[in-house]
Design an enzyme around this catalytic site. Structure first.
Site, PDB file in Angstrom:
ATOM      1  N   SER A  63      -4.377  -9.138   0.289  1.00 48.90           N
ATOM      2  CA  SER A  63      -4.376  -8.791   1.714  1.00 48.90           C
ATOM      3  C   SER A  63      -5.756  -8.756   2.359  1.00 48.90           C
ATOM      4  CB  SER A  63      -3.681  -7.440   1.929  1.00 48.90           C
ATOM      5  OG  SER A  63      -2.290  -7.577   1.792  1.00 48.90           O
ATOM      6  N   LYS A 232     -11.143  -3.697   4.542  1.00 47.42           N
ATOM      7  CA  LYS A 232      -9.830  -4.316   4.377  1.00 47.42           C
ATOM      8  C   LYS A 232      -9.545  -4.431   2.903  1.00 47.42           C
ATOM      9  CE  LYS A 232      -5.969  -5.798   5.378  1.00 47.42           C
ATOM     10  NZ  LYS A 232      -5.566  -4.863   4.306  1.00 47.42           N
TER      11      LYS A 232
END
Length: 299
Positions: A63, A232
């Site tokens: 991701s 992230k």
């Protein structure tokens, strides 16, 4: 007016942290010696210091690639003059059921109208897989995202999979979206320091990175509580042999003295527990923080 920035070659003077501080590198090596995982580290500071550890391997992004997608989406919006609050209509069929999706959980079995602002928040801050694939379609497909990142001068990476295709072949497809850690930090540095799109889009990208709620035990895990961290994360399921393909975190950290650095810690092919993977990232993150904080505070 937006300034177009195409980075054909990326050159600037750097000082390698490991060349000046072999103790730091040896501490990382010693810490990882008995870990059943492959770990890559990249650090790039705004003052030109770098650290690379086990960098030249293809680490599956998982991701983390949602950051790449957000950049491509914002670039398209900027070119078209599309406001962040523009609304997209999403059909219930676009909200896949067998995947991580707070968006689908909030709006089960229904069509929705949602702003691009909120879709980007769901994708980056909450790591929503359905929001991610909707944004990939909006950007023109995953090949368009790959091409956009390459135009910025990032080479040692590859994107060809969506969240949906990775879920269809969870043991092989995630390896097709890969990056060297150094290319991930370089991309984050470019996004944060260069004029790629208008300030409102740039500020929003920073905002949703700072708002990430996943992986609080990774890069942020052992840092002082008030440290500003935008990041992230990315992680995979385990294969039938119990191996986790990836546990990652990419982010920027601001030191008390105001200096910012960009850091990627990627854990690949791990037989450690999820908690141990997170602790590997957190421990190395704190080593880097302490080294840079000492170095820059003394200047």
């Amino acid at each position: 007016m937006r300034t177009t920035f195409i980075l054909v070659s990326y050159l600037f003077s750097v000082t390698t942290l490991c060349a000046q501080n072999t103790t730091l590198q040896s501490r990382i090596s010693d810490f990882l010696k008995n870990k059943k995982a492959t770990v890559g580290v990249s650090v790039l500071t705004e003052r030109g210091d770098t650290l690379l550890y086990n960098n030249n391997l293809r680490y599956p992004l998982l991701s983390v690639f949602k950051f790449h997608i957000a950049m491509a989406v914002l670039d398209k919006m900027d070119h078209a003059g599309t406001p962040l609050d523009s609304i997209l209509h999403i059909s219930s069929s676009q909200l896949q059921k067998n995947t991580y999706s707070p968006l689908r959980d909030k709006y089960p079995n229904q069509d929705i109208n949602i702003s691009l602002r909120d879709l980007l928040k769901y994708s980056v801050s909450l790591s929503d897989n359905n929001a991610c694939d909707i944004l990939i379609d909006y950007a023109g497909g995953i090949s368009k995202v790959d091409s956009y990142i390459r135009k910025l001068g990032i080479k040692n990476f590859h994107l060809s999979e969506t969240e949906n295709t990775m879920h269809q072949d969870p043991e092989k497809a995630p390896y097709n979206n890969w990056s060297y850690p150094s290319e991930a930090t370089r991309l984050l540095f470019i996004a944060d320091t260069k004029t790629l799109f208008a300030n409102n889009y740039k500020e929003f990208l920073t905002e949703i990175m700072l708002g990430t709620t996943t992986g609080t035990d990774k890069l942020k895990g052992l840092l002082p509580p008030c440290t500003q961290v935008g990041h992230k994360t990315g992680s995979s399921d385990r294969n039938p042999n119990g191996m986790k393909l990836a546990d990652n975190d990419l982010g920027f950290v601001t030191l008390p003295c105001g200096v910012k650095y960009y850091i990627a810690i990627f854990v690949m092919n791990s037989y450690e527990t999820d908690q141990e993977n997170a602790s590997i990232i957190a421990f190395i993150s704190r080593l880097i923080y302490d080294e840079l904080n000492t170095r820059y505070s003394n200047r």
